[in-house]
Design an enzyme around this catalytic site. Structure first.
Site, PDB file in Angstrom:
ATOM      1  CD  GLU A 141      -4.482   5.478  -9.662  1.00 58.64           C
ATOM      2  OE1 GLU A 141      -4.822   4.560 -10.421  1.00 58.64           O
ATOM      3  OE2 GLU A 141      -5.059   5.729  -8.592  1.00 58.64           O
ATOM      4  NE  ARG A 192      -3.742   0.052   0.438  1.00 60.81           N
ATOM      5  CZ  ARG A 192      -4.523  -0.400  -0.564  1.00 60.81           C
ATOM      6  NH1 ARG A 192      -4.563   0.230  -1.717  1.00 60.81           N
ATOM      7  NH2 ARG A 192      -5.267  -1.486  -0.396  1.00 60.81           N
ATOM      8  CG  HIS A 210      -2.544   2.780  -8.271  1.00 61.72           C
ATOM      9  ND1 HIS A 210      -2.639   3.543  -7.129  1.00 61.72           N
ATOM     10  CD2 HIS A 210      -3.759   2.198  -8.427  1.00 61.72           C
ATOM     11  CE1 HIS A 210      -3.846   3.419  -6.613  1.00 61.72           C
ATOM     12  NE2 HIS A 210      -4.545   2.606  -7.384  1.00 61.72           N
ATOM     13  NE  ARG A 227      -2.544  -4.770  -7.321  1.00 60.16           N
ATOM     14  CZ  ARG A 227      -3.428  -4.132  -6.583  1.00 60.16           C
ATOM     15  NH1 ARG A 227      -3.179  -2.915  -6.151  1.00 60.16           N
ATOM     16  NH2 ARG A 227      -4.587  -4.695  -6.261  1.00 60.16           N
ATOM     17  CG  ASP A 248     -11.928   5.338  -7.345  1.00 64.19           C
ATOM     18  OD1 ASP A 248     -11.137   5.514  -8.293  1.00 64.19           O
ATOM     19  OD2 ASP A 248     -12.144   4.216  -6.825  1.00 64.19           O
TER      20      ASP A 248
HETATM   21  O1  TA6 Z   1      -6.984   3.590  -8.843  1.00 62.70           O
HETATM   22  C1  TA6 Z   1      -8.040   3.712  -7.974  1.00 62.70           C
HETATM   23  C2  TA6 Z   1      -8.428   2.358  -7.467  1.00 62.70           C
HETATM   24  O2  TA6 Z   1      -8.754   1.506  -8.544  1.00 62.70           O
HETATM   25  C3  TA6 Z   1      -9.569   2.513  -6.471  1.00 62.70           C
HETATM   26  O3  TA6 Z   1     -10.816   2.094  -6.969  1.00 62.70           O
HETATM   27  C4  TA6 Z   1      -9.091   1.800  -5.230  1.00 62.70           C
HETATM   28  O4  TA6 Z   1      -9.686   0.600  -5.011  1.00 62.70           O
HETATM   29  C5  TA6 Z   1      -7.591   1.787  -5.425  1.00 62.70           C
HETATM   30  O5  TA6 Z   1      -7.331   1.752  -6.784  1.00 62.70           O
HETATM   31  C6  TA6 Z   1      -6.758   0.786  -4.661  1.00 62.70           C
HETATM   32  O6  TA6 Z   1      -6.930  -0.510  -5.123  1.00 62.70           O
HETATM   33  P1  TA6 Z   1      -6.256  -1.719  -4.338  1.00 62.70           P
HETATM   34  O7  TA6 Z   1      -6.585  -2.932  -5.136  1.00 62.70           O
HETATM   35  O8  TA6 Z   1      -4.768  -1.435  -4.302  1.00 62.70           O
HETATM   36  O9  TA6 Z   1      -6.839  -1.719  -2.954  1.00 62.70           O
END
Ligand code: TA6
Length: 291
Positions: free
Chosen positions: A265, A72, A163, A94, A206
């Protein structure tokens, strides 16, 4: 991430060392111009700090270094799809183990290159052959590029994102510009919306912006700095802040840590990129701080 827990495995040069953190290998860069860390798990940049600056990239204080999950914070590599287009969410790059293929340095900074190729595990999720190369150019600026090559005998299509989680002083005093007006609102099932070109935050946000300018600007008022994010090879820009309720529900984020992060992103959304056998495409993001 407590850098004191990094243990050195192998010094590769004056500036580049292979370290280990909770079982994950991290390429650590300490250079007069820049400090940075890149995890081989996920091909994931974890921190980036030009000399004399605060950290530019946000990494959750509760980040989990578990090889079945994405870390994260940092710059997760979403590939070969974005979001929930398929399973696992944001693709497998990832959570895959990347290989260090090259490192170079000079007085300006350091370049590190990682690669990921198809293997039995990736082909069981996505039945195509590929070669991916991540290049991290680290100096006063950061340039990250993901070059994907179709090494198969048939065409395939992909999407994804770099991201990036940015480190900001206070989300309540941040504005983002340069994303254009039209966006798909993921908090409203992808509804097509139009907004101002200046975005401020007071709730979960988002959004997939469909006509972004090449450079998106994060005005981080309380840090008295501006972060310029210049994307190439993308057809969308996603802006994300989970706000409080979602952060509380995420085990790897502290309850109030949404206040100090925003994701901008470089994204391939719709249409995805089709590559013929032998063809290549590069998705990139360049990050520069201005004061
Ligand atoms: O890029 C935004 C997003 O797709 C959100 O919808 C949110 O869920 C975030 O990415 C994080 O996703 P993750 O799978 O890393 O929890």
């Amino acid at each position: 991430m407590d850098l004191r827990q990094l243990s050195t495995i192998n010094a590769l040069s004056d500036a580049v060392t292979v370290c280990e953190y909770q079982g994950v290998k991290v390429i650590r860069v300490i250079h007069p111009m820049v400090e940075a860390g890149i995890s081989l798990h996920g091909g994931h940049l974890l921190w980036f700090k030009p000399a004399g600056e605060k950290d530019v990239i946000w990494l959750s204080e509760k980040a989990e270094f578990d090889i079945t999950k994405a870390v994260r914070g940092g710059i997760p590599v979403c590939w070969p799809w974005f979001g929930k287009a398929a399973v696992p969410s944001h693709g497998f790059a990832r959570t895959s183990e990347w290989t260090l293929s090259q490192h170079r340095e000079n007085d300006n900074g350091v370049i590190v290159t990682l690669t990921l190729e198809d293997n039995q595990d990736t082909r069981s999720i996505w039945p195509h052959k590929f070669h991916n190369q991540m290049t991290f150019e680290m100096s006063a600026e950061l340039n990250v590029s993901l070059t994907s090559t179709n090494t198969d005998t048939h065409p395939w299509s992909y999407g994804g994102a770099l991201h990036t989680y940015f480190n900001i002083a206070d989300i309540n005093a941040v504005s983002v510009t340069g994303m254009g007006a039209e966006y798909l609102d993921s908090t409203q099932a992808g509804k097509i919306c139009h907004g101002n070109d200046t975005l401020t935050f007071n709730t979960e946000t988002d959004r997939v912006y469909t006509h972004p300018q090449p450079t998106i600007t994060i005005n981080d008022q309380d840090n008295q700095r501006t972060i310029l994010v210049t994307n190439q090879g993308n057809n969308a820009a996603v802006i994300w802040n989970p706000w409080q309720e979602l952060s509380i529900n995420m085990g790897d984020m502290a309850n109030n840590s949404f206040e100090t992060m925003v994701c901008v992103e470089s994204t391939i959304h719709t249409p995805t990129i089709e590559l013929q056998p032998g063809q290549t495409h590069t998705l990139s993001t360049r990050i520069a701080v201005q004061r």
